[in-house]
Design a protein around this motif. Structure first.
Motif, PDB file in Angstrom:
ATOM      1  N   ASP A 293       0.671  -0.703  -0.340  1.00 31.69           N
ATOM      2  CA  ASP A 293       0.055   0.003   0.004  1.00 31.69           C
ATOM      3  C   ASP A 293       0.877   1.356  -0.070  1.00 31.69           C
ATOM      4  O   ASP A 293       1.681   1.346  -0.044  1.00 31.69           O
ATOM      5  N   ILE A 294      -0.006   2.271  -0.414  1.00 34.20           N
ATOM      6  CA  ILE A 294       0.698   3.564  -0.437  1.00 34.20           C
ATOM      7  C   ILE A 294       1.555   4.140   0.984  1.00 34.20           C
ATOM      8  O   ILE A 294       0.781   4.044   1.983  1.00 34.20           O
ATOM      9  N   ILE A 295       2.765   4.104   0.805  1.00 33.59           N
ATOM     10  CA  ILE A 295       3.289   4.959   2.873  1.00 33.59           C
ATOM     11  C   ILE A 295       2.895   6.494   2.959  1.00 33.59           C
ATOM     12  O   ILE A 295       4.289   6.759   1.503  1.00 33.59           O
ATOM     13  N   LYS A 296       2.526   6.826   4.011  1.00 37.54           N
ATOM     14  CA  LYS A 296       2.643   7.869   3.418  1.00 37.54           C
ATOM     15  C   LYS A 296       3.782   8.798   4.743  1.00 37.54           C
ATOM     16  O   LYS A 296       3.932   7.912   5.423  1.00 37.54           O
ATOM     17  N   PRO A 297       3.622  10.105   5.392  1.00 34.75           N
ATOM     18  CA  PRO A 297       4.338  10.336   6.158  1.00 34.75           C
ATOM     19  C   PRO A 297       4.145   9.881   7.570  1.00 34.75           C
ATOM     20  O   PRO A 297       5.211   9.816   8.740  1.00 34.75           O
ATOM     21  N   ASN A 298       2.792   9.675   7.817  1.00 32.34           N
ATOM     22  CA  ASN A 298       2.393   9.115   9.515  1.00 32.34           C
ATOM     23  C   ASN A 298       2.187   7.849   9.505  1.00 32.34           C
ATOM     24  O   ASN A 298       1.760   7.410  10.183  1.00 32.34           O
ATOM     25  N   THR A 299       2.362   6.905   8.148  1.00 31.78           N
ATOM     26  CA  THR A 299       2.379   5.806   8.272  1.00 31.78           C
ATOM     27  C   THR A 299       2.892   3.936   9.590  1.00 31.78           C
ATOM     28  O   THR A 299       4.487   4.798   9.684  1.00 31.78           O
ATOM     29  N   VAL A 300       2.681   3.730   9.853  1.00 30.63           N
ATOM     30  CA  VAL A 300       3.051   2.774  10.783  1.00 30.63           C
ATOM     31  C   VAL A 300       2.748   1.626  10.656  1.00 30.63           C
ATOM     32  O   VAL A 300       2.187   1.190  10.624  1.00 30.63           O
ATOM     33  N   LYS A 301       3.844   0.860  10.895  1.00 30.54           N
ATOM     34  CA  LYS A 301       3.748  -1.158  10.341  1.00 30.54           C
ATOM     35  C   LYS A 301       4.337  -1.573  11.895  1.00 30.54           C
ATOM     36  O   LYS A 301       5.491  -0.734  12.713  1.00 30.54           O
ATOM     37  N   ARG A 302       3.443  -2.111  11.807  1.00 27.78           N
ATOM     38  CA  ARG A 302       3.707  -3.191  13.484  1.00 27.78           C
ATOM     39  C   ARG A 302       4.092  -4.219  13.729  1.00 27.78           C
ATOM     40  O   ARG A 302       3.112  -4.843  12.938  1.00 27.78           O
ATOM     41  N   ILE A 303       5.199  -4.874  14.246  1.00 29.17           N
ATOM     42  CA  ILE A 303       5.464  -6.236  14.152  1.00 29.17           C
ATOM     43  C   ILE A 303       5.786  -7.215  15.792  1.00 29.17           C
ATOM     44  O   ILE A 303       6.159  -6.275  16.704  1.00 29.17           O
ATOM     45  N   GLN A 304       4.509  -7.440  15.886  1.00 30.65           N
ATOM     46  CA  GLN A 304       4.295  -7.929  16.943  1.00 30.65           C
ATOM     47  C   GLN A 304       4.785  -9.266  17.811  1.00 30.65           C
ATOM     48  O   GLN A 304       6.025  -9.811  16.856  1.00 30.65           O
ATOM     49  N   GLY A 305       5.180  -8.222  19.197  1.00 29.12           N
ATOM     50  CA  GLY A 305       6.238  -9.282  19.407  1.00 29.12           C
ATOM     51  C   GLY A 305       7.658  -9.740  19.547  1.00 29.12           C
ATOM     52  O   GLY A 305       8.603  -9.994  19.868  1.00 29.12           O
ATOM     53  N   LYS A 306       8.187  -8.159  18.709  1.00 30.70           N
ATOM     54  CA  LYS A 306       9.555  -8.465  18.004  1.00 30.70           C
ATOM     55  C   LYS A 306      10.114  -6.616  19.405  1.00 30.70           C
ATOM     56  O   LYS A 306      11.635  -6.395  18.764  1.00 30.70           O
ATOM     57  N   GLY A 307       9.870  -6.571  20.081  1.00 30.55           N
ATOM     58  CA  GLY A 307      10.235  -5.380  20.996  1.00 30.55           C
ATOM     59  C   GLY A 307      10.786  -5.676  22.221  1.00 30.55           C
ATOM     60  O   GLY A 307      11.329  -7.169  21.860  1.00 30.55           O
ATOM     61  N   LEU A 308      11.068  -5.126  23.823  1.00 22.25           N
ATOM     62  CA  LEU A 308      11.574  -5.750  24.802  1.00 22.25           C
ATOM     63  C   LEU A 308      10.882  -7.057  25.566  1.00 22.25           C
ATOM     64  O   LEU A 308       9.205  -6.659  25.726  1.00 22.25           O
TER      65      LEU A 308
END
Length: 356
Positions: A296-311
């Motif tokens: 999809d088109i990426i806009k300046p405020n677009t965010v993608k979240r990859i679950q379970g890969k944080g701390l």
């Protein structure tokens, strides 16, 4: 709730014990199990348990955390509330470690190495042998008789009257401890060498000594977590050594910024890729890369979240936050006229544009 050690039981107290009850209990049991008097093989460990229990229950902050969360709360597995932690809401985390020196607790309570020096003959020593020199054998001393024999009585506190004046403690000494996000992910052990002044046996002069303090950083610890080593500061005559406090700080990372238990990663993207899509390679703290397909088109405020890969989450390290991908879209500095014409024909006209 899992409480761990029962400090009230150690001091033979009920959970509604008052501050005065706690002092009386420590005074009685510390004298009873002092290893210089009590030769039972379990006395040393009992003496240490009594000191640790008193350290916690006599301190309002430690007692409040212990009463709410038990030993696990003191060891950093529960939020202490109040103050701000490392983002993502929640309070400042608290971490307590017993100094491991019950004799220092004994000396601090009684106001000196030998609080009874004016009752018995001879000078004091760190071992406290003079305190018990008039009590022979391995029998436990009767603390009631000890105080009554000198006009003190059972209920009299050492904090007032003609008893030795309590020593004032130096202000805590705080150090920042920079910890890499990779260490927050897995947990790590940090060994910090400190140099401090130690009193010589004469109780007046000092010598320099180095000591290594071990800090067990647990997975998910927030920035702002405090690790306290009671009374590990410089020793001075008639003064209780300062607590040494380490304040956990996040070490700057080349890719990620921490947001509570989430990680934020910003990737640079050209305008063409933002419009037509692309396949992206996203780094992780484990060192591997994740493939992220963008259609999809990426806009300046677009965010993608990859679950379970944080701390790891501090209260439940088995659960992890997310890896949040932000986009920095790079626009070209200039375009040729032919390219502008093509874009003008291909791209939809904006709602606020005026036809020419």
């Amino acid at each position: 709730m899992k409480m761990g050690k029962d400090y009230y039981k150690v001091l033979e107290l009920s959970r509604n014990a008052t501050e005065n009850d706690i002092k009386k209990a420590y005074r009685k049991l510390a004298l009873k199990y002092h290893p210089d008097k009590n030769k039972d093989k379990t006395a040393e460990e009992k003496f240490k348990e009594i000191a640790e229990a008193y350290e916690v229950l006599s301190d309002k902050k430690k007692k409040e955390i212990y009463d709410k969360f038990g030993e696990e709360g003191l060891k950093g597995n529960a939020s202490s509330g109040g103050g701000s932690g490392g983002g993502g809401g929640g309070g400042q985390q608290y971490h307590y470690t017993f100094s491991g020196d019950p004799r220092a607790t004994f000396e601090s309570f009684f106001g000196g190495v030998d609080p009874f020096a004016h009752f018995f003959t001879g000078g004091g020593s760190r071992g406290g042998s003079n305190l018990f020199s008039n009590f022979g054998g391995n029998d436990f001393m009767n603390t009631d008789d000890l105080f009554a024999g000198h006009g003190l009585g059972r209920s009299r506190s050492f904090a007032g009257g003609n008893s030795p004046r309590m020593r004032k403690q130096d202000e805590p000494i705080q150090y920042d401890l920079q910890v890499a996000l990779e260490d927050i992910l897995r947990g790590t052990t940090k060994k910090m060498k400190i140099s401090r002044q130690m009193l010589n046996p004469d109780g007046r002069t000092t010598r320099s000594e180095e000591k290594v303090l071990t800090i067990n950083v647990k997975p998910g610890w927030k920035a702002g977590t405090k690790v306290t080593f009671p009374r590990e500061g410089d020793q001075k005559p008639n003064t209780v050594p300062a607590d040494i406090v380490f304040l956990i700080k996040d070490k700057a990372h080349p890719f990620f910024k921490r947001d509570g238990s989430d990680l934020r990663y910003t990737i640079k993207l050209g305008l063409r890729e933002a419009l037509v899509g692309c396949n992206l390679q996203i780094p992780t703290l484990e060192g591997r890369k994740l493939s992220l397909k963008v259609t999809d088109i990426i806009k300046p405020n677009t965010v993608k979240r990859i679950q379970g890969k944080g701390l790891p989450q501090p209260k439940d390290p088995q659960k992890r936050g997310d890896l949040i991908v932000n986009f920095d879209i790079r626009f070209p500095d200039s375009l040729s006229q032919s390219t502008k014409d093509i874009l003008s024909d291909c791209l939809p006209r904006g709602a606020g544009s005026v036809a020419t």
